[in-house]
Design an enzyme around this catalytic site. Structure first.
Site, mmCIF file in Angstrom:
data_model
loop_
_atom_site.group_PDB
_atom_site.id
_atom_site.type_symbol
_atom_site.label_atom_id
_atom_site.label_comp_id
_atom_site.label_asym_id
_atom_site.label_seq_id
_atom_site.Cartn_x
_atom_site.Cartn_y
_atom_site.Cartn_z
ATOM 1 N N SER A 9 0.822 -1.185 0.103
ATOM 2 C CA SER A 9 0.066 0.058 0.003
ATOM 3 C C SER A 9 0.897 1.134 -0.055
ATOM 4 O O SER A 9 1.738 1.374 0.869
ATOM 5 C CB SER A 9 -0.904 -0.099 1.336
ATOM 6 O OG SER A 9 -1.440 1.359 1.223
ATOM 7 N N HIS A 34 -1.241 -1.187 -4.250
ATOM 8 C CA HIS A 34 -2.459 -0.932 -3.615
ATOM 9 C C HIS A 34 -2.445 0.673 -3.397
ATOM 10 O O HIS A 34 -1.512 1.379 -2.698
ATOM 11 C CB HIS A 34 -2.577 -1.620 -2.287
ATOM 12 C CG HIS A 34 -3.807 -1.658 -1.737
ATOM 13 N ND1 HIS A 34 -5.046 -2.361 -2.137
ATOM 14 C CD2 HIS A 34 -4.254 -0.703 -0.579
ATOM 15 C CE1 HIS A 34 -5.755 -2.197 -1.152
ATOM 16 N NE2 HIS A 34 -5.394 -1.124 -0.286
ATOM 17 N N ASP A 36 -4.700 3.606 -1.910
ATOM 18 C CA ASP A 36 -5.639 4.035 -1.148
ATOM 19 C C ASP A 36 -6.331 5.377 -1.273
ATOM 20 O O ASP A 36 -5.491 6.466 -1.096
ATOM 21 C CB ASP A 36 -5.209 3.757 0.524
ATOM 22 C CG ASP A 36 -5.211 2.437 0.858
ATOM 23 O OD1 ASP A 36 -5.875 1.648 0.809
ATOM 24 O OD2 ASP A 36 -4.105 2.141 1.208
ATOM 25 N N MET A 38 -8.905 8.163 0.107
ATOM 26 C CA MET A 38 -9.783 8.642 1.174
ATOM 27 C C MET A 38 -10.111 10.011 0.932
ATOM 28 O O MET A 38 -9.504 10.842 0.542
ATOM 29 C CB MET A 38 -8.991 8.546 2.402
ATOM 30 C CG MET A 38 -8.035 7.255 2.651
ATOM 31 S SD MET A 38 -7.298 7.127 4.289
ATOM 32 C CE MET A 38 -6.607 5.546 4.186
ATOM 33 N N HIS A 73 -8.346 1.228 -3.970
ATOM 34 C CA HIS A 73 -9.323 0.665 -2.917
ATOM 35 C C HIS A 73 -9.918 2.130 -2.566
ATOM 36 O O HIS A 73 -9.406 3.266 -2.023
ATOM 37 C CB HIS A 73 -8.436 0.328 -1.727
ATOM 38 C CG HIS A 73 -9.168 0.056 -0.481
ATOM 39 N ND1 HIS A 73 -8.609 0.162 0.900
ATOM 40 C CD2 HIS A 73 -10.538 0.266 -0.142
ATOM 41 C CE1 HIS A 73 -9.611 -0.137 1.611
ATOM 42 N NE2 HIS A 73 -10.899 -0.065 1.292
ATOM 43 N N MET A 75 -12.108 4.657 -0.591
ATOM 44 C CA MET A 75 -12.848 4.688 0.775
ATOM 45 C C MET A 75 -13.643 6.306 0.528
ATOM 46 O O MET A 75 -13.213 7.337 1.196
ATOM 47 C CB MET A 75 -11.788 4.697 2.098
ATOM 48 C CG MET A 75 -11.208 3.498 2.121
ATOM 49 S SD MET A 75 -9.776 3.375 3.097
ATOM 50 C CE MET A 75 -8.594 3.228 1.735
ATOM 51 N N MET A 144 -11.255 -6.196 5.334
ATOM 52 C CA MET A 144 -10.652 -5.285 6.304
ATOM 53 C C MET A 144 -10.462 -5.982 7.591
ATOM 54 O O MET A 144 -10.900 -6.300 8.206
ATOM 55 C CB MET A 144 -11.426 -3.943 6.281
ATOM 56 C CG MET A 144 -11.641 -2.940 5.064
ATOM 57 S SD MET A 144 -10.038 -2.558 4.278
ATOM 58 C CE MET A 144 -9.121 -1.680 5.391
ATOM 59 N N ASP A 186 -6.639 -6.683 4.074
ATOM 60 C CA ASP A 186 -5.988 -5.265 4.296
ATOM 61 C C ASP A 186 -5.826 -4.668 5.806
ATOM 62 O O ASP A 186 -7.082 -4.609 6.035
ATOM 63 C CB ASP A 186 -6.754 -4.280 3.461
ATOM 64 C CG ASP A 186 -6.100 -2.932 3.195
ATOM 65 O OD1 ASP A 186 -5.187 -2.682 3.829
ATOM 66 O OD2 ASP A 186 -6.946 -1.943 2.468
HETATM 67 C C1 DX5 Z 1 -6.456 1.379 5.612
HETATM 68 C C2 DX5 Z 1 -5.876 1.288 4.107
HETATM 69 C C3 DX5 Z 1 -4.805 0.050 4.070
HETATM 70 C C4 DX5 Z 1 -3.661 0.693 4.871
HETATM 71 C C5 DX5 Z 1 -2.932 -0.479 5.231
HETATM 72 O O1 DX5 Z 1 -7.599 2.059 5.500
HETATM 73 O O2 DX5 Z 1 -6.837 0.447 3.443
HETATM 74 O O3 DX5 Z 1 -4.483 -0.053 2.829
HETATM 75 O O4 DX5 Z 1 -2.613 1.474 3.900
HETATM 76 O O5 DX5 Z 1 -1.818 -0.100 6.054
HETATM 77 P P1 DX5 Z 1 -1.088 -1.191 6.986
HETATM 78 O O6 DX5 Z 1 -0.528 -2.336 6.147
HETATM 79 O O7 DX5 Z 1 0.255 -0.338 7.774
HETATM 80 O O8 DX5 Z 1 -2.040 -1.480 8.147
HETATM 81 ZN ZN ZN Z 2 -6.292 -0.354 1.559
#
Ligand code: DX5
Ligand code: ZN
Length: 233
Positions: A9, A34, A36, A38, A73, A75, A144, A186
């Site tokens: 990620s 990956h 992310d 947000m 991903h 969010m 998750m 994840d």
């Molecule tokens: C959290 C993300 C993850 C995050 C994982 O909301 O979806 O992908 O980056 O990070 P680690 O591996 O540090 O938990």
């Molecule tokens: Zn993620």
């Protein structure tokens, strides 16, 4: 022999050197990148958008020219417009949280119509029920193992049970349809718990802080693969 995929990620990468970081983690053996997204609405954090996905897309290749999957991903809420923008920006997979979409079936179809694979993401407290109704349009299920919003949180062990429940459903679905759906996990994945997640049924492993928090990305990814190889043995 089962195929396992490691998906670093980039949330935990150095954003000031993002292209170099992606290159480094691909050289170190990453299978997926990956990504992310947000929005400070669905989750209390704000990250990167389609312009960044488009900018890094050319970096998602190995030295031999083969493509590395850009695994987005989302969010965000609402989902549809952004999902389409990410597919157009080059995402190979676009995953979203069913709670964030008014019409889950429509969102899955929109993603596929835009040329990407579609994923559904389940939070620690989310029920899996919706999955049974839309499995034909799902290419990846993401469980998750933390609450979404931040990197570096601790793995929630209850996720193992949920992975096992999804594994059962996906195996039964493969039997009747012949179609393989990926099962990704994840949150809080490290060298010392990746084997448990694999034993519970995951085949694709997101890891942010565990990889980017170390200097030697290859050493971490190799150690993760060694753990996974022991699960198969
Ligand atoms: C959290 C993300 C993850 C995050 C994982 O909301 O979806 O992908 O980056 O990070 P680690 O591996 O540090 O938990
Ligand atoms: Zn993620």
């Amino acid at each position: 022999m089962k195929t396992y995929r490691i998906a670093p990620s980039i949330l935990s990468a150095d954003f000031a050197r993002l292209g170099d970081e992606i290159r480094a983690v691909i050289d170190a053996g990453a299978d997926f990148i990956h990504f992310d997204v947000m929005d400070n609405h669905y989750v209390p954090n704000l990250t990167i958008g389609p312009a960044v996905a488009q900018a890094i897309k050319p970096y998602c290749r190995r030295a031999d020219g083969s493509a590395v999957v850009l695994d987005v991903h989302l969010m965000v809420e609402p989902v549809d417009a952004l999902a389409q923008m990410f597919a157009q920006a080059g995402a190979d997979i676009v995953s979203f949280h069913p709670e964030a979409s008014r019409h889950v079936d429509r969102t899955l179809q929109l993603i596929r119509d835009a040329g990407a694979k579609a994923g559904l993401v389940f939070n620690p407290a989310s029920s899996l029920e919706v999955l049974d109704h839309v499995l034909d349009k799902v290419d990846l299920v993401l469980i998750m193992s933390v609450n979404p919003g931040f990197g570096g949180q601790s793995f929630i062990p209850q996720a193992l049970h949920k992975l096992a429940l999804v594994r059962e459903r996906l195996d039964a679905y493969r039997e009747r349809s012949g179609r393989e759906v990926l099962l990704e996990v994840d949150g809080g994945i490290k060298t010392d718990n990746i084997a448990q997640a694999a034993a519970a049924g995951a085949d694709t492993f997101v890891a942010g802080s565990a990889i980017f928090g170390q200097r030697d990305y290859k050493a971490v990814i190799d150690a993760m693969r060694a753990q996974l190889a022991a699960v198969q043995a």
